[in-house]
Each structure stands twice: as structure tokens, then as C-alpha cells.
Design an enzyme around this catalytic site. Sequence first.
Site, mmCIF file in Angstrom:
data_model
loop_
_atom_site.group_PDB
_atom_site.id
_atom_site.type_symbol
_atom_site.label_atom_id
_atom_site.label_comp_id
_atom_site.label_asym_id
_atom_site.label_seq_id
_atom_site.Cartn_x
_atom_site.Cartn_y
_atom_site.Cartn_z
ATOM 1 N N GLY A 291 26.145 17.544 -6.270
ATOM 2 C CA GLY A 291 27.492 18.105 -6.326
ATOM 3 C C GLY A 291 27.498 19.497 -6.922
ATOM 4 C CB VAL A 295 30.618 17.844 -11.771
ATOM 5 C CG1 VAL A 295 30.480 16.373 -12.119
ATOM 6 C CG2 VAL A 295 32.069 18.164 -11.430
ATOM 7 N N GLY A 296 27.723 19.135 -12.721
ATOM 8 C CA GLY A 296 26.325 18.929 -13.079
ATOM 9 C C GLY A 296 26.077 19.126 -14.565
ATOM 10 C CD GLU A 313 18.324 17.554 -5.429
ATOM 11 O OE1 GLU A 313 18.424 18.718 -4.967
ATOM 12 O OE2 GLU A 313 17.245 17.068 -5.796
ATOM 13 C CB CYS A 347 24.396 21.773 -0.633
ATOM 14 S SG CYS A 347 23.074 20.679 -0.079
#
Length: 592
Positions: A291, A295-296, A313, A347
Site C-alpha cells: 500500500g 500507512v506503511g 511493498e 504500483c
Amino acid sequence: HPRLSCYPKVMPLTFISHQQGKHPVNIHPVSPPVNLVHFCKTTPFPLSYQVQLSQTLSLFRQQPLCHQNQPPETSPHCLRHIVQALPRATGTTEETSCELRPSMDRIKTAVAGARAAYNLGKTRPLEFRVQQLKAMKKMLTERKDLISEALQKDLHKNDFAVQIYEIAGIVGEITLALNKLPEWMEPEHVSKNMMTMMDTVYIHRQPLGVVLIIGAWNYPLALVLQPLVGAIAAGNAAVVKPSEVSGNTAQLLAQLLPQYLDKDTYPVITGGPEVAVELLKQPFDHILYTGSAVVGRIVMEAAAKHLTPVTLELGGKSPCYVDTNCDLDIACRRIAWGRYTNCGQTCIAPDYILCNKSIQDQVVKKIGATIAEFYGSDPQKSPDYGRIVNQRHFQRIMSLLEGVNVVYGGKNDEEDLYIAPTIVTDVDPDSRIMQEEIFGPVLPIVTVNGVDEAIAFISRRDKPLALYVFSHNKKLIQKMINMTSSGGVTANDCLIHYSIAALPFGGVGKSGFGAYHGKHSFDTFSYRRACVLKSLAMEKVNSIRYAPSTDSKMKWLLWLLAKQGDGKKLQLIGFLILGALVSVIMKFYFKW
């Protein structure tokens, strides 16, 4: 109620948190202005609302409702709007929040059940792993119509896109694991030293335990099940959290996986940010998240509290350099495919083009011709062209087009979540469209004078998840590889490195870390355990390491420890030394 709340009749704003028994906190619009970000970081609100706040502030920066030229996080005029927008910006509702406690209990039960299954040793036998992988493959075959229907509703994917971009990769990973799993599970024998020449020395790949897989919404099937294949193959239990943004696919996974896989060992948890945050409070042995970088960071922070390793990722702005010495027709065809597949929501899609100004117009013309070839004169009517996942992302992408030079496309239909394939030129490198990942069907072109300037441009920015270069010049391609850093590189094509199971897929720097796919998935979800198996015999040989120490023992030990190398050669030397030692002992005892 555990939500940031605003009462319009009361100024200042009132924020209410019941966490840790805290009382309501009033914020007065005083001078200097209150910094909302600092307030929420220093006030014990649940982590999920910090996530929501970050996402909302990002949205308000794009379309500010504030006054006095102040950023939204410091403007008292904007605070009420920000707080009231939190449910809209994050897709949460009062109803889901009111159901928070049952969801939390369900999460704890699911994680505890997976832990119990793992501790019983259920996941470790080869037979169990094979059975689960075959069951997943069977699910993809038997339920492909339901899968296609869900993905069509979420992202307007047709059967071709579902089969090729979602299911095929998962099936390939399963097939590889089924064929290679006995080999992957075998002990990996390693070189010895003279001290261990008669011992068994190897690496044992041990499952990590209970892992958490948090998927993404753009490829909501593949980005959940591909890492799950690796987790199962490595012998782990796994808790699966699909993205709530692709809600139809998430609900389908929650329905189907328990029917085909062991439901205690591989539970599926659905829900929004509150559910994800509660999941992250649970102890796991590894977390794989796909994501955004925002948020990572939160995933990594939560994992750190349990010292849990993570694979992130993420994404970034993947550059695409087009050299003047290349076949522009082929290059533009492949770039258009990579950029506009899944409506640009990939992505590793090329995020922007770097090329010489002398070929910019040709690039625009040829990519435009390819778009018409792929999707017709009206891509909105094409069954092969996708849609933006929701209104929030639609508005975000459209805001990136404000004030830029659109030379192709630009048409949109918010009700249909449609944005036409778009090309932008004369882009300012410092503009918003060049500062954040686009994640949509918009392709900016930035002009550079050559490969050296392109390398410098790329190197000044965050390390991307992918890098693309189109050229006939092999030395130029190699120079681009040597002088830049990215998660992956593909020359003269786009996306294709993702499909090769033998290559690790992952990022570097702010595009993530860790990797998976193929055996790399198995390794990610395994611990490489060092094993030495010795015999209790031949204790005389070991006597030189015991006290009392002497200079002679030290010299022998240093010599033996220095002899590292090929195991067979060391074994031969060892047998020769052993033979000499035996002959000395025999001579001593028999007085020869």
C-alpha cells in the site's frame, strides 16, 4: 464514542476520546494557531484516527477550504471541516464504528485460533502445505466467475484483465511451489571448518509462525493470495486482511477462503482502518503490507512494539527514460500499455517520462495513437479500460491536473469514475503532479538533455519501486542501471519483471523493503536456522579446546579455525590428519 467529533454549535471544537478514560479536550482557536497534527500526536487518540487525519489533511491540501493562506493543519477556520470530513475521506461510517467492539473480539479470536493451529504443528508437514495450495488452486478454477464479477464491480476489470493480471500470477506461484516445495524444504548444507569436518552442518528453513498479510485495493486478489502462497509454502499460519476499498473482492475472499483453506489456520478479517489498527495491536511473527508509504510507516511503527519484522511493498514515482536512439513506435506502445493498464492504478506503472525535447511531440503523438488503438476513439466505452476505484481517488487525480498542460485526454465523468487516458507536457519538476505518486491514467512528460541529466533527476528523488529505460544503446542501459537505485529495472518494456517468479519483487528506500515472488516468498516467510549435529564420540580430538590452555593448543586451534573452504577437501584433509593421529596413538600404546 471513539471518534474525533465536532459539535457545530460549540466553538471551539470538541474532540472526544474514551481511550484510557480521557475526558473531552477543547481546542480554542488561539494565536498562534493550534497545530492539529501536533495535537493528535500528543493526545492519546487511537492510531486509526491519526491515519484518517493524515489522509484527510492530504485531501484538504489539494482542495483547501481554509482561509488566510494557512495550511489546513494550522487553520482554525478549517478545523471543523477537517473533523467532519474524516468519515467521508476514509470511507468509514458511524455504523461501522458502533460495531467496533464485536470486530475487535473477532480479531483476537481469529489470531488466537491461528496461533493455536500453528503451535499444534498443523502447518508444518509437507502434505498439509501441498493440500492447502491445491485447494487454493481449485478455488481459483471453480470460482473464477464469482471472482470476475467482484473485480468487475470494484475496478471495471473484464475477464481478460482478471485472468491475466490477477489469477494467472497466483496459479503460476502455486504451480511453482508445488513442484519445488520438497526441494525448498531440504536442508541446505554449507561449508565447514576443520573443527567441524566430521559434523553435519546445514541451514534449516523454519516457518516464522503466524503472519499477517495486508493487501492492496488495486489488484485485490493477486496482492493478497500471492504472498499467501508463500506463507503457506513456508509452513506458516496466516491472518489475511484484504483492502476494504475493493469491498466486493474483500467480501468474496472472506466468503471463499474458509470454504477451501483451513479456516482456523488462515482466517480472513475484513473492515476499515479501525480493524486494521486493532489487527496491528496483535503479536505476529511477520507482517507483509502492500500500500501507501503513509500507512506503511504506521504498520512499521505498530510492528516495532512487538519487534515484528515487516515486508513493505510501497510505491513511488517510477521513471521511464526514453532515449533518442530507440524505436519510438514500440517504446510508446509498451509505455502506453504499462501506464494505462488497470486505469493507471498499478504500483509499478511508469509514473512519468523523461525524454529529450526534440522527441517530445513524437512521443505524445505515438502514445495517443496507441491509446486509440487499444481503447478506441472513446475509451469510456471500451470493455478493456478500467475505472478509478472510488470518488476520493477520482477527486485526488483530477486535482493533480489543475494548472498543468493537458495535451491529450483529460475528459472525465465523476459519476462513472472515469478519467480518460491523459498526457501532460511542459511539466514543472516541482509541481504537485511530480511530487506524489499519480496512481491514475495520467502521464507527465519532463524534458531532459540526455541520459546524464535523466540520471541526476532520478537520483535527486526518492528511490522508486521500478525504473524503465528504452534505448538501442546497451551501454546507456547499463549506465542507467549502475548509476540509479530502484526496486526493479526493466529495459525496453514495462511491468514485465513482476511476472518473473525467479526475480525478487520489492522496493528500496521509501518504495519499501523486503521482497517476495517464487522462492523469494518462501524465504521471506522462513527463518534460516543454523544447525550443527555432532557426535558424542572422538572426545580426544576436542581436547585442544578445553582448559587448561596452552600456547600449543592455541596455535592448533587458530590453524584449524582458519581452514575454511570446500567441505569435501576439508573432509579429505581431516581423514589424513585423523589417520596420522590414529597411527600416533597406536604407536604409543603398542610401543612400535
